[in-house]
Design a protein around this motif. Structure first.
Motif, PDB file in Angstrom:
ATOM      1  N   LEU A 194       0.821  -1.212   0.000  1.00 40.64           N
ATOM      2  CA  LEU A 194       0.000   0.000   0.000  1.00 40.64           C
ATOM      3  C   LEU A 194       0.857   1.265   0.000  1.00 40.64           C
ATOM      4  N   ILE A 195       1.924   1.262   0.777  1.00 37.42           N
ATOM      5  CA  ILE A 195       2.803   2.438   0.845  1.00 37.42           C
ATOM      6  C   ILE A 195       3.477   2.675  -0.499  1.00 37.42           C
ATOM      7  N   ALA A 196       4.084   1.636  -1.057  1.00 36.87           N
ATOM      8  CA  ALA A 196       4.792   1.787  -2.333  1.00 36.87           C
ATOM      9  C   ALA A 196       3.828   2.194  -3.445  1.00 36.87           C
ATOM     10  N   GLY A 197       2.712   1.511  -3.535  1.00 36.07           N
ATOM     11  CA  GLY A 197       1.732   1.835  -4.573  1.00 36.07           C
ATOM     12  C   GLY A 197       1.169   3.238  -4.435  1.00 36.07           C
ATOM     13  N   SER A 198       0.874   3.635  -3.213  1.00 39.77           N
ATOM     14  CA  SER A 198       0.323   4.972  -2.983  1.00 39.77           C
ATOM     15  C   SER A 198       1.332   6.058  -3.302  1.00 39.77           C
ATOM     16  N   MET A 199       2.573   5.842  -2.907  1.00 40.76           N
ATOM     17  CA  MET A 199       3.609   6.834  -3.169  1.00 40.76           C
ATOM     18  C   MET A 199       3.799   7.017  -4.684  1.00 40.76           C
ATOM     19  N   ILE A 200       3.845   5.914  -5.405  1.00 38.21           N
ATOM     20  CA  ILE A 200       4.010   5.985  -6.857  1.00 38.21           C
ATOM     21  C   ILE A 200       2.794   6.658  -7.501  1.00 38.21           C
ATOM     22  N   TRP A 201       1.615   6.313  -7.038  1.00 39.39           N
ATOM     23  CA  TRP A 201       0.383   6.886  -7.567  1.00 39.39           C
ATOM     24  C   TRP A 201       0.341   8.401  -7.332  1.00 39.39           C
ATOM     25  N   ILE A 202       0.680   8.837  -6.123  1.00 43.31           N
ATOM     26  CA  ILE A 202       0.660  10.265  -5.802  1.00 43.31           C
ATOM     27  C   ILE A 202       1.672  11.028  -6.657  1.00 43.31           C
ATOM     28  N   LEU A 203       2.879  10.495  -6.771  1.00 43.67           N
ATOM     29  CA  LEU A 203       3.899  11.177  -7.566  1.00 43.67           C
ATOM     30  C   LEU A 203       3.523  11.207  -9.052  1.00 43.67           C
ATOM     31  N   TYR A 204       2.982  10.102  -9.547  1.00 48.22           N
ATOM     32  CA  TYR A 204       2.608  10.030 -10.963  1.00 48.22           C
ATOM     33  C   TYR A 204       1.488  11.017 -11.281  1.00 48.22           C
ATOM     34  N   THR A 205       0.490  11.095 -10.423  1.00 47.60           N
ATOM     35  CA  THR A 205      -0.619  12.029 -10.675  1.00 47.60           C
ATOM     36  C   THR A 205      -0.188  13.478 -10.481  1.00 47.60           C
ATOM     37  N   SER A 206       0.880  13.704  -9.744  1.00 49.79           N
ATOM     38  CA  SER A 206       1.384  15.066  -9.545  1.00 49.79           C
ATOM     39  C   SER A 206       2.104  15.593 -10.780  1.00 49.79           C
ATOM     40  N   LYS A 207       2.522  14.707 -11.672  1.00 53.18           N
ATOM     41  CA  LYS A 207       3.209  15.145 -12.886  1.00 53.18           C
ATOM     42  C   LYS A 207       2.317  16.031 -13.749  1.00 53.18           C
ATOM     43  N   ASP A 208       1.006  15.819 -13.694  1.00 51.11           N
ATOM     44  CA  ASP A 208       0.083  16.628 -14.490  1.00 51.11           C
ATOM     45  C   ASP A 208       0.087  18.089 -14.042  1.00 51.11           C
ATOM     46  N   ALA A 209       0.340  18.312 -12.766  1.00 50.83           N
ATOM     47  CA  ALA A 209       0.323  19.672 -12.225  1.00 50.83           C
ATOM     48  C   ALA A 209       1.686  20.356 -12.306  1.00 50.83           C
ATOM     49  N   ALA A 210       2.706  19.638 -12.744  1.00 55.00           N
ATOM     50  CA  ALA A 210       4.047  20.224 -12.833  1.00 55.00           C
ATOM     51  C   ALA A 210       4.078  21.256 -13.962  1.00 55.00           C
ATOM     52  N   PHE A 211       4.601  22.437 -13.649  1.00 48.24           N
ATOM     53  CA  PHE A 211       4.594  23.533 -14.608  1.00 48.24           C
ATOM     54  C   PHE A 211       5.842  23.574 -15.486  1.00 48.24           C
ATOM     55  N   THR A 212       6.942  23.065 -14.985  1.00 43.47           N
ATOM     56  CA  THR A 212       8.195  23.195 -15.720  1.00 43.47           C
ATOM     57  C   THR A 212       8.784  21.821 -16.030  1.00 43.47           C
ATOM     58  N   PRO A 213       9.607  21.745 -17.051  1.00 44.43           N
ATOM     59  CA  PRO A 213      10.292  20.483 -17.357  1.00 44.43           C
ATOM     60  C   PRO A 213      11.198  20.028 -16.207  1.00 44.43           C
ATOM     61  N   THR A 214      11.763  20.981 -15.483  1.00 43.57           N
ATOM     62  CA  THR A 214      12.616  20.629 -14.341  1.00 43.57           C
ATOM     63  C   THR A 214      11.801  19.917 -13.261  1.00 43.57           C
ATOM     64  N   MET A 215      10.604  20.417 -13.018  1.00 39.39           N
ATOM     65  CA  MET A 215       9.733  19.791 -12.013  1.00 39.39           C
ATOM     66  C   MET A 215       9.298  18.401 -12.474  1.00 39.39           C
ATOM     67  N   LYS A 216       8.979  18.257 -13.747  1.00 40.42           N
ATOM     68  CA  LYS A 216       8.600  16.936 -14.274  1.00 40.42           C
ATOM     69  C   LYS A 216       9.771  15.956 -14.178  1.00 40.42           C
ATOM     70  N   ASN A 217      10.977  16.444 -14.464  1.00 35.64           N
ATOM     71  CA  ASN A 217      12.168  15.610 -14.347  1.00 35.64           C
ATOM     72  C   ASN A 217      12.389  15.174 -12.898  1.00 35.64           C
ATOM     73  N   LEU A 218      12.194  16.092 -11.972  1.00 32.12           N
ATOM     74  CA  LEU A 218      12.326  15.760 -10.551  1.00 32.12           C
ATOM     75  C   LEU A 218      11.301  14.710 -10.143  1.00 32.12           C
ATOM     76  N   LEU A 219      10.066  14.877 -10.595  1.00 29.82           N
ATOM     77  CA  LEU A 219       9.030  13.895 -10.272  1.00 29.82           C
ATOM     78  C   LEU A 219       9.343  12.539 -10.893  1.00 29.82           C
ATOM     79  N   ASP A 220       9.879  12.533 -12.112  1.00 31.82           N
ATOM     80  CA  ASP A 220      10.286  11.270 -12.735  1.00 31.82           C
ATOM     81  C   ASP A 220      11.341  10.559 -11.885  1.00 31.82           C
ATOM     82  N   ARG A 221      12.323  11.310 -11.410  1.00 28.86           N
ATOM     83  CA  ARG A 221      13.375  10.712 -10.573  1.00 28.86           C
ATOM     84  C   ARG A 221      12.811  10.208  -9.252  1.00 28.86           C
ATOM     85  N   LEU A 222      11.870  10.949  -8.666  1.00 23.08           N
ATOM     86  CA  LEU A 222      11.238  10.493  -7.426  1.00 23.08           C
ATOM     87  C   LEU A 222      10.408   9.229  -7.645  1.00 23.08           C
ATOM     88  N   ILE A 223       9.728   9.159  -8.793  1.00 17.24           N
ATOM     89  CA  ILE A 223       8.949   7.957  -9.114  1.00 17.24           C
ATOM     90  C   ILE A 223       9.874   6.755  -9.265  1.00 17.24           C
TER      91      ILE A 223
END
Length: 141
Positions: A73-102
């Motif tokens: 549940l923890i791993a799946g939820s963390m991945i789900w939250i980070l993945y859905t947050s990519k839609d709200a990322a405004f800059t390529p740098t933020m999307k890259n950071l979210l990709d690395r966190l995922i």
């Protein structure tokens, strides 16, 4: 305690009913594990033989199953939250950071779930041995 920390972290990262339910479930599973571990430890102190110890198999099975489910549940939820947050990322740098966190969440989550699953399977399949301890050994030397 670590699972409760991650559950609180999940509720901090994303607000919503689903996240609150997941957080509550993870906290309940973590507290149930703690209770099972405490009961098991107290009973082990009173049990002198391996045959008598096998009577506690259900307690330890519950502990490992609850841990495994909470880790998933923890791993799946963390991945789900980070993945859905990519839609709200405004800059390529933020999307890259979210990709690395995922990627980091997938790697650490998979390792945790695989080790927990291996421990659970070994414990359930080979009760007469202590092979179940192998996945959790950090440094065998």
């Amino acid at each position: 305690m670590v699972q409760i920390f991650y559950a609180i972290r999940l509720s901090t990262l994303k607000k919503g009913v689903m996240t609150k339910l997941l957080t509550g479930l993870i906290v309940l599973l973590a507290l149930a594990q703690c209770t099972a571990a405490t009961v098991g430890d107290a009973l082990i102190a009173r049990i002198p033989t391996q045959v008598e110890l096998l009577k506690l198999h259900a307690v330890f099975s519950f502990w490992l199953i609850a841990s495994f489910v909470a880790d998933i549940l923890i791993a799946g939820s963390m991945i789900w939250i980070l993945y859905t947050s990519k839609d709200a990322a405004f800059t390529p740098t933020m999307k890259n950071l979210l990709d690395r966190l995922i990627i980091n969440s997938v790697q650490t989550g998979v390792v945790t779930v695989v080790c927990g699953g291996a421990t659970l399977i070994l414990f359930l399949k080979s009760t007469e041995t202590v092979y179940y301890g192998i996945p959790s050994v950090k440094d065998p030397i």
